[in-house]
Design a protein around this motif. Sequence first.
Motif, short mmCIF file in Angstrom:
data_model
loop_
_atom_site.label_atom_id
_atom_site.label_comp_id
_atom_site.label_asym_id
_atom_site.label_seq_id
_atom_site.Cartn_x
_atom_site.Cartn_y
_atom_site.Cartn_z
N ARG A 28 0.82 -1.22 0.00
CA ARG A 28 0.00 0.00 0.00
C ARG A 28 0.85 1.27 0.00
NH1 ARG A 28 -3.97 -2.59 3.28
NH2 ARG A 28 -2.95 -1.93 5.18
N LEU A 29 2.12 1.16 0.32
CA LEU A 29 2.97 2.37 0.38
C LEU A 29 3.33 2.82 -1.03
CD1 LEU A 29 5.28 1.45 3.37
CD2 LEU A 29 3.36 3.07 3.33
N VAL A 30 3.04 4.05 -1.31
CA VAL A 30 3.13 4.61 -2.65
C VAL A 30 4.37 5.49 -2.78
CG1 VAL A 30 2.04 6.40 -4.08
CG2 VAL A 30 0.65 4.59 -3.04
N ILE A 32 7.56 5.04 -3.03
CA ILE A 32 8.87 4.77 -2.42
C ILE A 32 9.40 3.41 -2.85
CG2 ILE A 32 8.66 6.30 -0.40
CD1 ILE A 32 7.74 3.89 1.21
N VAL A 83 6.59 13.94 9.69
CA VAL A 83 5.59 13.08 10.32
C VAL A 83 4.59 12.62 9.25
CG1 VAL A 83 3.78 13.00 12.07
CG2 VAL A 83 5.79 14.43 12.43
N GLY A 84 4.18 11.36 9.32
CA GLY A 84 3.15 10.88 8.41
C GLY A 84 3.63 10.62 7.01
N LYS A 87 7.42 6.32 7.35
CA LYS A 87 8.62 5.72 7.93
C LYS A 87 8.27 4.48 8.76
CE LYS A 87 9.79 9.49 10.12
NZ LYS A 87 8.62 10.31 9.73
N THR A 88 7.33 4.65 9.67
CA THR A 88 6.98 3.52 10.52
C THR A 88 6.36 2.39 9.70
OG1 THR A 88 6.63 4.99 12.42
CG2 THR A 88 5.61 2.82 12.53
#
Length: 312
Positions: A28-30, A32, A83-84, A87-88
């Motif tokens: 789902r991470l876009v 990167i 933030v947001g 990273k996590t």
Amino acid sequence: MDTRPSVNELFEHRLTCPDFELKERLARLVGIDGYKARLTKMLGLLVNPAGLRTWAKRYHPRANNVVNAVLERPPLVILAGDVGSGKTELAESIGDAVARQEDIEITLFPMSLSTRGQGRVGEMTQLLAAAFGHAFDEASRLKAAGGGARGAVILLVDEADALTQSREATQMHHEDRAGVNAFIRGVDRLARARLPAAVIMCTNRLGALDPAVRRRAADVLLFGRPDDSDRHVVLRQPLKELGFSDPEVHAVVAATGAREGLDYGFTFSDLTQRLLPAIVLDAYPDRSVGATRALEIATAMEPTPRFEAGVG
Ligand SMILES: Nc1ncnc2c1ncn2[C@@H]1O[C@H](COP(=O)(O)OP(=O)(O)O)[C@@H](O)[C@H]1O
Ligand SMILES: [Mg+2]
């Protein structure tokens, strides 16, 4: 009296890969993909250094020094930025890609320094020392004879701003310095033992990162805000589900970018955790979502301010 924190006190939860849910979170991470590949490769080498030697034997049989230099890098990666920005999410889910690539089980131990160790004097130092000690023991058990590994450990030190509070070591509070030193000792000890273990540190404040920590990082990945095409990827599907046309989706994408008087746009989490819920809850419970109203909401919403100038 032994006051060392137990494993359950140290880590919020423990994640084991491969895991289908983590795979989905990673997917789902876009925007990167390059970072995903870099991190998977780097973590893969820590787990399986023999892989690089096999590669070198085939393509560069005389390249001993450079191969050793790559393998001797400390097992530390820093993820830094707003933030947001993911990273996590990336730190928690990347182990799944490594586990699948190397066909090995990976255990992630996540700890956050923002919620921990700000109490008693010396608490953060003690927590870090215990966390590294635990990762060391676990990784030692997994190291197999012959350089391979039966499994690997990722220690995630999240929200590590507490370790980065001052650029000037001399201005640092004695206790902060002790925390930095515990961190460095932990990384060095894992590196010396060549264990199948890696440390991922996340911070919002790269500029304030202790130079001794930064110097040790094998890689520093900078996270920024989504560009137009990233925001389109994040927003398109949910808005289409709500009945938006393509031009209506594009209007919301544009409204969440940089705007008059503001040189930054929405963060990833502004889109997923603030804007989309606000659009839905505005219509709930007695109307359907409309594109005009959604655009008004996006325009009225302020993006999260930049945490630190220069990054993001
Ligand atoms: N690259 C990304 N693509 C899609 N969604 C993202 C991305 N980065 C962040 N998000 C969204 O923002 C939320 C917060 O991300 P997180 O990793 O907690 O941010 P950080 O740790 O950088 O503060 C995620 O749960 C996700 O919904
Ligand atoms: Mg985070």
